[in-house]
Scaffold this motif. Sequence first.
Motif, PDB file in Angstrom:
ATOM      1  N   ASP A 104     -40.682  38.454  32.909  1.00 57.11           N
ATOM      2  CA  ASP A 104     -41.829  37.544  32.855  1.00 57.11           C
ATOM      3  C   ASP A 104     -41.347  36.126  33.146  1.00 57.11           C
ATOM      4  N   LEU A 126     -42.037  33.189  32.074  1.00 58.10           N
ATOM      5  CA  LEU A 126     -41.910  32.201  30.997  1.00 58.10           C
ATOM      6  C   LEU A 126     -41.229  32.749  29.747  1.00 58.10           C
ATOM      7  N   PHE A 127     -40.699  33.965  29.830  1.00 60.19           N
ATOM      8  CA  PHE A 127     -39.995  34.583  28.702  1.00 60.19           C
ATOM      9  C   PHE A 127     -38.544  34.761  29.146  1.00 60.19           C
ATOM     10  N   TYR A 128     -37.750  33.729  28.963  1.00 58.58           N
ATOM     11  CA  TYR A 128     -36.360  33.687  29.430  1.00 58.58           C
ATOM     12  C   TYR A 128     -36.264  33.881  30.943  1.00 58.58           C
ATOM     13  N   MET A 156     -38.976  29.084  35.162  1.00 53.79           N
ATOM     14  CA  MET A 156     -39.167  27.836  34.417  1.00 53.79           C
ATOM     15  C   MET A 156     -38.423  26.665  35.038  1.00 53.79           C
ATOM     16  N   ILE A 196     -49.072  31.235  37.644  1.00 53.38           N
ATOM     17  CA  ILE A 196     -48.052  32.130  37.106  1.00 53.38           C
ATOM     18  C   ILE A 196     -48.651  33.501  36.866  1.00 53.38           C
ATOM     19  N   PRO A 244     -47.986  36.812  34.951  1.00 52.85           N
ATOM     20  CA  PRO A 244     -47.084  37.347  33.926  1.00 52.85           C
ATOM     21  C   PRO A 244     -46.570  38.729  34.305  1.00 52.85           C
ATOM     22  N   GLY A 245     -45.434  39.091  33.750  1.00 55.33           N
ATOM     23  CA  GLY A 245     -44.828  40.390  34.058  1.00 55.33           C
ATOM     24  C   GLY A 245     -44.451  41.137  32.790  1.00 55.33           C
ATOM     25  N   VAL A 246     -44.074  42.393  32.963  1.00 56.86           N
ATOM     26  CA  VAL A 246     -43.591  43.188  31.832  1.00 56.86           C
ATOM     27  C   VAL A 246     -42.226  42.644  31.425  1.00 56.86           C
ATOM     28  N   THR A 247     -42.040  42.370  30.145  1.00 60.08           N
ATOM     29  CA  THR A 247     -40.745  41.863  29.683  1.00 60.08           C
ATOM     30  C   THR A 247     -39.766  43.019  29.456  1.00 60.08           C
ATOM     31  N   MET A 296     -38.142  43.250  26.889  1.00 60.18           N
ATOM     32  CA  MET A 296     -38.317  43.572  25.469  1.00 60.18           C
ATOM     33  C   MET A 296     -39.231  44.779  25.275  1.00 60.18           C
ATOM     34  N   THR A 297     -40.413  44.750  25.900  1.00 57.20           N
ATOM     35  CA  THR A 297     -41.308  45.893  25.688  1.00 57.20           C
ATOM     36  C   THR A 297     -40.851  47.101  26.501  1.00 57.20           C
ATOM     37  N   VAL A 337     -37.487  37.106  18.111  1.00 61.52           N
ATOM     38  CA  VAL A 337     -36.695  37.311  19.322  1.00 61.52           C
ATOM     39  C   VAL A 337     -35.547  36.313  19.334  1.00 61.52           C
ATOM     40  N   LEU A 338     -34.325  36.826  19.361  1.00 63.55           N
ATOM     41  CA  LEU A 338     -33.129  35.988  19.236  1.00 63.55           C
ATOM     42  C   LEU A 338     -32.156  36.273  20.379  1.00 63.55           C
ATOM     43  N   PRO A 339     -31.760  35.263  21.128  1.00 68.26           N
ATOM     44  CA  PRO A 339     -30.672  35.476  22.084  1.00 68.26           C
ATOM     45  C   PRO A 339     -29.348  35.687  21.339  1.00 68.26           C
TER      46      PRO A 339
END
Lengths: 235, 235
Positions: free
Chosen positions: A102, A104-106, A110, A124, A126-129, A131-132, A151-153
Motif C-alpha cells: 500500500d 501509505l503503509f511503509y 510517500m 492514491i 490503496p493496495g493490499v498490505t 500485513m493482511t 504494528v511495529l517495525p
Amino acid sequence: MAEAGVLYGVGLGPGDPGLITRRAAALIEGAGVIAYPCLAGGASFARSIAAELIPAGAREIRIDVPMTRDRAPAQAAYDAGSAEIADMLEAGADVVALCEGDPLFYGSFMYLQARLAARFRVEIVPGVTSMTACAALAGLPLAARDGVVTVLPATLPDGTLRDRMSGAETVVLMKLGRHLPRIRELLADEGLTGRAHYVARAGLANAACLPLAEAPPVAPYFSMILVARESDPWL
Amino acid sequence: MAEAGVLYGVGLGPGDPGLITRRAAALIEGAGVIAYPCLAGGASFARSIAAELIPAGAREIRIDVPMTRDRAPAQAAYDAGSAEIADMLEAGADVVALCEGDPLFYGSFMYLQARLAARFRVEIVPGVTSMTACAALAGLPLAARDGVVTVLPATLPDGTLRDRMSGAETVVLMKLGRHLPRIRELLADEGLTGRAHYVARAGLANAACLPLAEAPPVAPYFSMILVARESDPWL
C-alpha cells in the motif's frame, strides 16, 4: 500550455499479481509513463509485480534507491526521480507510480508524495498490505470486534519494542529480515513465543508460514512475525 | 463420495468495486455458490460491492446477522450459515464467502473460519482495508520507516483508549459511528485534535475527508479517525 498531468500512486499488493486491484490494473494498462523504485542498479520488485500489465510502449522512470545507512543518497535519488516525474506532469502526461503493498503503509510512494503533492494533483490507489496477506496465509485473525492491533517495525530498538508490546493484543512485527534473532529473544523474554508466527514472502510462490519456534535462523527481507491474540470467545 | 469443496474467504476492499483484487474478482465470477452477511432482513453491503461480478445462476447463501447488543443471536446466525455452507462443501461445491475490507482485519469472515476451518480446506484472499483506503483519500501517511501504527476500535472504553494512545505515533480509530462525540472529547483532552482527520465512506461516491475540528456532529457507521504522525523528516 497543456494542463498538468495527474500523479497516481498505485499500491500493487504484496507480490502476487492476482492481488493487484482492478483499479490499479486499469491504470497500469493505460499508462503512458510509469515510475518505480529499484535497488540501485538492480531489479525493481514493484515493476516485477506489475510486469504483465505494463504497456510495451510506456516510458519508464527508474528511481535507483541506494540501500545505505546514510539516508542522503536515497533522498537524492527521490529528488532526481521527482524532478523527472514533474517534467512529465508539467508536459500534461499522467504518471503512474508503482508501489509494493500500500502506498501509505511503509510504502515508497510517500517519498514522491512529499515532493510533488504541493504542485500536482495526486490520486492514491490503496493496495493490499503485506500485513493482511501474511495473516491470510497463516489463517490468523488480526483483529475482531474490539481487538487492538499494534504494528511495529523490527528495526526499532529493544526498549521501544518492549514498551509497545507490553499488554498488546495482536502485534505485527514488520521489516524482520536480519532482526529475526534479536526479535526471537525479545519475544521469548516477554513470554510471547507461543503466540508468535513467522511468515515470509506472503503472496509469492516460495512463501513460508511457521510457528516462530520452527522458523529458520535467517529471515529474508520480506518477512514478518504475527503475534496473535489469545483466542476470541466471540468468534 | 465427492471430494469436499474449498471455502474461499474473499476480501472485497472498502466499497469501490475497483478496489476488488483480480484474484477476488476471478473467484466471484467463477462461483457456483456465494455466501455473505446481511443486516437481518435487509441489504448486504458485501454483496453490493461485488454485485456486478456475481454470476446470474449462482446459489446465494444469506447470513442474516442481527445487530443486537446480546451476541447470542449473531452467533446463532453464523452457526446456521456455517451449516448451510458445510452442506455445500460436503457435496463437493466450492463456496466463495464475501467479506467487506479484509477477511481477517475486523472482517466477518472470521466467524465462518472459526466454525469451518477444522473440517474443510479454507483459502483466504486478502483485501484492501478501510484503514489504508481512508489514508489514501486523506493523503496521509500511516507509517514510514520505523513508524508505529496503533489500531483501536472506538468502541473500547475511555481508559483503554487513553492508555493505548499515550505516546503513540499514528493512531487509527476504527468503528467510529456513534462514538464520535466521545472520541472527539478524548482526543481534545490528549492534545491530539490538531493531528486528527475524520474520514467517512472511503471508496464510496459520498466519501468525506476533513480535519476533525470540521467534522459533522454525527458520523456514519463507515467512518474513522486517523491521528497522523508528526511530519517525518526522512520523507
